[in-house]
Design a protein around this motif. Structure first.
Motif, short mmCIF file in Angstrom:
data_model
loop_
_atom_site.label_atom_id
_atom_site.label_comp_id
_atom_site.label_asym_id
_atom_site.label_seq_id
_atom_site.Cartn_x
_atom_site.Cartn_y
_atom_site.Cartn_z
N TYR A 84 -4.72 45.90 -35.06
CA TYR A 84 -4.39 47.14 -35.77
C TYR A 84 -5.16 48.28 -35.13
O TYR A 84 -6.37 48.21 -34.93
CB TYR A 84 -4.76 47.04 -37.26
N ARG A 85 -4.43 49.32 -34.76
CA ARG A 85 -5.05 50.50 -34.16
C ARG A 85 -4.85 51.69 -35.11
O ARG A 85 -3.71 51.97 -35.50
CB ARG A 85 -4.43 50.81 -32.81
N PRO A 86 -5.94 52.38 -35.41
CA PRO A 86 -5.79 53.55 -36.30
C PRO A 86 -4.85 54.59 -35.68
O PRO A 86 -4.86 54.81 -34.46
CB PRO A 86 -7.21 54.11 -36.42
N ARG A 87 -4.04 55.17 -36.47
CA ARG A 87 -3.05 56.20 -36.10
C ARG A 87 -1.93 55.67 -35.22
O ARG A 87 -0.99 56.39 -34.92
CB ARG A 87 -3.71 57.40 -35.42
#
Length: 125
Positions: A84-87
């Motif tokens: 999961y990568r923010p943004r």
């Protein structure tokens, strides 16, 4: 009368089938070289006795020996990995095969080895 004979033949057939299955099972375990008297063995069968290899009398013995196994590449499956990568949201890399080097090593194996008989001569100078 027909009911009695059919019950008798059914019981006799069951008895014979069970005894033949036990006989086949016992026959399948016969001939093992292991210490368990009829237990299945996990080592290779003893080689046939040669006619005096290199002029020496002797016998085959099952021994545990160290054998060198060469290094090699193996294909290893790497499963899909998701991060999961923010943004940016969820990012997944699909599964793939990877080449990995497995270094050479010694492996312990059981092997039949020819052991020559040593004769001792006593009383001679």
């Amino acid at each position: 009368m027909a009911l009695k004979s059919s019950i008798f033949s059914l019981a006799l057939g069951t008895l014979l089938l069970g005894s033949s299955a036990l006989a086949q099972e016992a026959q399948g375990f016969r001939g093992g070289h292991g210490p368990g008297y009829g237990a299945p063995s996990h080592h290779p069968p003893r080689p046939s006795r040669p006619s005096r290899p290199s002029g020496q009398e002797g016998r085959y013995e099952l021994q545990t020996v160290q054998v060198w196994s060469q290094g090699r590449y193996e294909q290893v499956w790497v499963p899909e990995q998701c991060h999961y990568r923010p943004r940016r949201g969820k990012h997944c890399e699909g599964g793939y095969y990877e080449q990995r080097w497995v270094p050479g090593r010694y492996e312990t194996v059981e092997k039949w080895v020819w052991v020559p008989v040593r004769y001792h001569r006593y009383g001679r100078s």
